[in-house]
Design a protein around this motif. Structure first.
Motif, PDB file in Angstrom:
ATOM      1  N   VAL A  73       0.798  -1.119  -0.112  1.00 52.29           N
ATOM      2  CA  VAL A  73       0.045   0.120  -0.045  1.00 52.29           C
ATOM      3  C   VAL A  73       0.997   1.219  -0.259  1.00 52.29           C
ATOM      4  CG1 VAL A  73      -1.966  -1.121   1.108  1.00 52.29           C
ATOM      5  CG2 VAL A  73      -0.414   0.187   2.523  1.00 52.29           C
ATOM      6  N   ALA A  74       0.590   2.443  -0.364  1.00 53.37           N
ATOM      7  CA  ALA A  74       1.272   3.541  -0.552  1.00 53.37           C
ATOM      8  C   ALA A  74       1.955   3.965   0.507  1.00 53.37           C
ATOM      9  CB  ALA A  74       0.208   4.736  -1.060  1.00 53.37           C
ATOM     10  N   ILE A 103       5.653  -0.432   8.807  1.00 49.84           N
ATOM     11  CA  ILE A 103       4.852   0.495   9.419  1.00 49.84           C
ATOM     12  C   ILE A 103       3.617   0.584   8.466  1.00 49.84           C
ATOM     13  CG2 ILE A 103       4.471   2.957  10.151  1.00 49.84           C
ATOM     14  CD1 ILE A 103       7.829   2.896  10.549  1.00 49.84           C
ATOM     15  N   TYR A 104       2.360   0.559   9.037  1.00 49.48           N
ATOM     16  CA  TYR A 104       1.178   0.564   8.371  1.00 49.48           C
ATOM     17  C   TYR A 104       1.065   2.008   8.020  1.00 49.48           C
ATOM     18  CZ  TYR A 104      -0.254  -4.226   9.238  1.00 49.48           C
ATOM     19  OH  TYR A 104      -0.197  -5.554   9.034  1.00 49.48           O
ATOM     20  N   SER A 105       0.987   2.460   6.835  1.00 53.57           N
ATOM     21  CA  SER A 105       0.926   3.880   6.359  1.00 53.57           C
ATOM     22  C   SER A 105      -0.307   4.289   6.462  1.00 53.57           C
ATOM     23  CB  SER A 105       1.469   3.864   4.928  1.00 53.57           C
ATOM     24  OG  SER A 105       0.975   3.358   3.962  1.00 53.57           O
ATOM     25  N   PHE A 114       3.162   8.636   5.067  1.00 49.07           N
ATOM     26  CA  PHE A 114       2.497   8.989   3.981  1.00 49.07           C
ATOM     27  C   PHE A 114       1.625   9.993   4.135  1.00 49.07           C
ATOM     28  CE2 PHE A 114      -1.363   7.733   1.090  1.00 49.07           C
ATOM     29  CZ  PHE A 114      -0.630   8.232  -0.027  1.00 49.07           C
ATOM     30  N   ASP A 115       1.563  11.184   3.057  1.00 50.63           N
ATOM     31  CA  ASP A 115       0.766  12.329   3.035  1.00 50.63           C
ATOM     32  C   ASP A 115       0.292  12.479   1.544  1.00 50.63           C
ATOM     33  OD1 ASP A 115      -1.150  14.347   3.973  1.00 50.63           O
ATOM     34  OD2 ASP A 115       0.877  15.770   4.317  1.00 50.63           O
ATOM     35  N   ALA A 116      -0.832  11.866   1.305  1.00 45.06           N
ATOM     36  CA  ALA A 116      -1.313  12.478   0.005  1.00 45.06           C
ATOM     37  C   ALA A 116      -1.662  13.728  -0.232  1.00 45.06           C
ATOM     38  CB  ALA A 116      -2.484  11.495  -0.534  1.00 45.06           C
ATOM     39  N   SER A 117      -1.962  14.383   0.701  1.00 41.10           N
ATOM     40  CA  SER A 117      -2.083  16.105   0.612  1.00 41.10           C
ATOM     41  C   SER A 117      -0.840  16.926   0.784  1.00 41.10           C
ATOM     42  CB  SER A 117      -3.108  16.471   1.914  1.00 41.10           C
ATOM     43  OG  SER A 117      -2.581  16.352   2.963  1.00 41.10           O
ATOM     44  N   GLN A 118       0.217  16.370   1.164  1.00 42.18           N
ATOM     45  CA  GLN A 118       1.314  16.930   1.394  1.00 42.18           C
ATOM     46  C   GLN A 118       1.318  18.127   2.080  1.00 42.18           C
ATOM     47  OE1 GLN A 118       2.825  16.001  -3.271  1.00 42.18           O
ATOM     48  NE2 GLN A 118       4.363  16.791  -2.139  1.00 42.18           N
ATOM     49  N   SER A 119       0.641  18.001   3.540  1.00 48.48           N
ATOM     50  CA  SER A 119       0.383  18.811   4.354  1.00 48.48           C
ATOM     51  C   SER A 119       1.410  18.864   5.530  1.00 48.48           C
ATOM     52  CB  SER A 119      -0.922  19.169   4.888  1.00 48.48           C
ATOM     53  OG  SER A 119      -1.216  17.904   5.489  1.00 48.48           O
ATOM     54  N   ARG A 140       6.160  17.606   2.333  1.00 49.15           N
ATOM     55  CA  ARG A 140       5.767  18.830   1.446  1.00 49.15           C
ATOM     56  C   ARG A 140       6.308  18.526  -0.014  1.00 49.15           C
ATOM     57  NH1 ARG A 140       5.382  23.428   5.713  1.00 49.15           N
ATOM     58  NH2 ARG A 140       3.362  22.786   6.562  1.00 49.15           N
ATOM     59  N   ASP A 141       7.685  18.040   0.129  1.00 50.26           N
ATOM     60  CA  ASP A 141       8.450  17.649  -1.244  1.00 50.26           C
ATOM     61  C   ASP A 141       8.069  16.203  -1.956  1.00 50.26           C
ATOM     62  OD1 ASP A 141       9.692  20.299  -1.204  1.00 50.26           O
ATOM     63  OD2 ASP A 141      11.386  19.132  -0.137  1.00 50.26           O
ATOM     64  N   PHE A 142       7.687  15.478  -1.096  1.00 52.45           N
ATOM     65  CA  PHE A 142       7.211  14.064  -1.723  1.00 52.45           C
ATOM     66  C   PHE A 142       6.355  13.500  -0.357  1.00 52.45           C
ATOM     67  CE2 PHE A 142       7.988   9.616  -3.227  1.00 52.45           C
ATOM     68  CZ  PHE A 142       7.327   9.751  -4.340  1.00 52.45           C
ATOM     69  N   MET A 143       5.276  12.872  -0.987  1.00 55.05           N
ATOM     70  CA  MET A 143       4.162  12.303  -0.195  1.00 55.05           C
ATOM     71  C   MET A 143       4.569  11.063   0.570  1.00 55.05           C
ATOM     72  SD  MET A 143       1.241  10.835  -2.828  1.00 55.05           S
ATOM     73  CE  MET A 143       1.237  12.461  -3.712  1.00 55.05           C
ATOM     74  N   VAL A 144       5.574  10.370   0.064  1.00 54.42           N
ATOM     75  CA  VAL A 144       6.086   8.999   0.694  1.00 54.42           C
ATOM     76  C   VAL A 144       7.385   9.472   1.265  1.00 54.42           C
ATOM     77  CG1 VAL A 144       6.905   7.060   0.137  1.00 54.42           C
ATOM     78  CG2 VAL A 144       4.762   7.692  -0.875  1.00 54.42           C
ATOM     79  N   PHE A 145       7.658   9.029   2.633  1.00 47.71           N
ATOM     80  CA  PHE A 145       8.652   9.411   3.463  1.00 47.71           C
ATOM     81  C   PHE A 145       9.956   8.431   2.937  1.00 47.71           C
ATOM     82  CE2 PHE A 145      11.484   8.688   7.065  1.00 47.71           C
ATOM     83  CZ  PHE A 145      11.976  10.238   7.330  1.00 47.71           C
TER      84      PHE A 145
END
Length: 291
Positions: A153-154, A195-197, A215-220, A225-230
């Protein structure tokens, strides 16, 4: 390690470096995937790395299967001669072990577990021959972990413990998967940590939860903020056990944009690591904390 090549339909080449996970197989797969990316083979549209393998998607109208196979085998030869050194980063991940949220969830699904009378931590400590949950947590957080792949998963990282094989934590997955897992659960299945994102179904044993979004699809989130996946393959993770107060503070800091995970750029040398695993891990930890 004999590399195995198989085709998936008309558009995929699967490259399996080993049928069992090891840092050697991971490094070879990572080096080959990098080589394919840098070679600029015409017709390659996607490269997907995994724990000890990777998959290539290609356009058969541009490159024939036999031709891409020949190209990748040539890259394998170069990868085997390459220095087993990567530029990567080490990051500290706080974990609230035995937290109330994963505990409530695991108790709801005890009928799906190997030992319904205890907890996932109780079970993991027992089958890995630790005298208590506390000593098990110390072992889980005491050594670093390699991120060997990101996916399923993402943003979900699969992590491989950086200790001798006989010391590695191994715990089977649930007998039947759960229909619920809290977001940011730190779990374990087989030899892999994760780690379950996001919140969702899952079968890995649940040890705790981190306040740090990965993981943050909104990049807030400030550091996403530069990329949604850490995470990215090759990252080194050092877990840090925290209590409820520190967890709540970290959640507040994430919400207000003040949370910043400790990260250091490092060069990892597989051969030096293999000479003295504990000493090398201590060196990495010293680089993370600046001592």
């Amino acid at each position: 390690m004999t590399t195995r090549y198989t085709f998936g339909g008309d558009e995929h080449l699967f490259v399996e470096c080993s049928d069992e996970m090891s840092l050697e197989a991971f490094f070879k797969g990572l080096s080959m995937a990098k080589g394919v990316r840098e070679s600029g083979i015409k017709g390659v549209t996607e490269i997907c790395p995994a724990n000890a393998s990777f998959q290539i998607k290609f356009n058969p109208d541009i490159i024939k299967p036999d031709d891409i196979l020949r190209e990748v085998k040539a890259i394998e030869g170069a990868a085997e001669k390459a220095e087993p050194v990567i530029k990567t980063r080490i990051v500290e991940i706080p974990v609230f072990y035995n937290d109330p949220w994963t505990h409530e969830t695991l108790m709801r699904f005890r009928e799906r577990h190997q030992e319904p009378t205890g907890t996932d931590l109780d079970y993991a400590a027992k089958i890995n021959d630790y005298s208590s949950v506390e000593t098990f947590i110390n072992a889980h957080s005491g050594s670093p972990w390699f991120v060997s792949m990101v996916g399923f998963v993402a943003g979900l990282p699969f992590m491989y413990q950086m200790v001798e094989r006989q010391r590695q934590i191994e715990v089977p997955k649930y007998l039947r998967p759960r229909t619920d897992t809290p977001k940011l659960t730190v779990g374990h299945g087989g030899c892999f940590g994760c780690i379950y994102s996001v919140r969702g179904a899952g079968g890995y044993q649940m040890f705790g939860i981190t306040p740090m979004p990965i993981f943050d699809a909104s990049q807030s989130v400030s550091y996403l903020r530069d990329f949604m996946v850490f995470f990215r393959p090759g990252d080194i993770v050092k877990f840090k056990a925290i209590g409820r107060e520190a967890y709540d503070q970290a959640v507040e800091d994430v919400d207000t944009g003040k949370f910043s995970p400790p990260i250091r750029e490092v060069s990892f040398d597989l051969r030096e690591y293999q000479k003295d695993i504990d000493g090398y891990n201590a060196k990495l930890e010293g680089m993370l904390y600046g001592h």
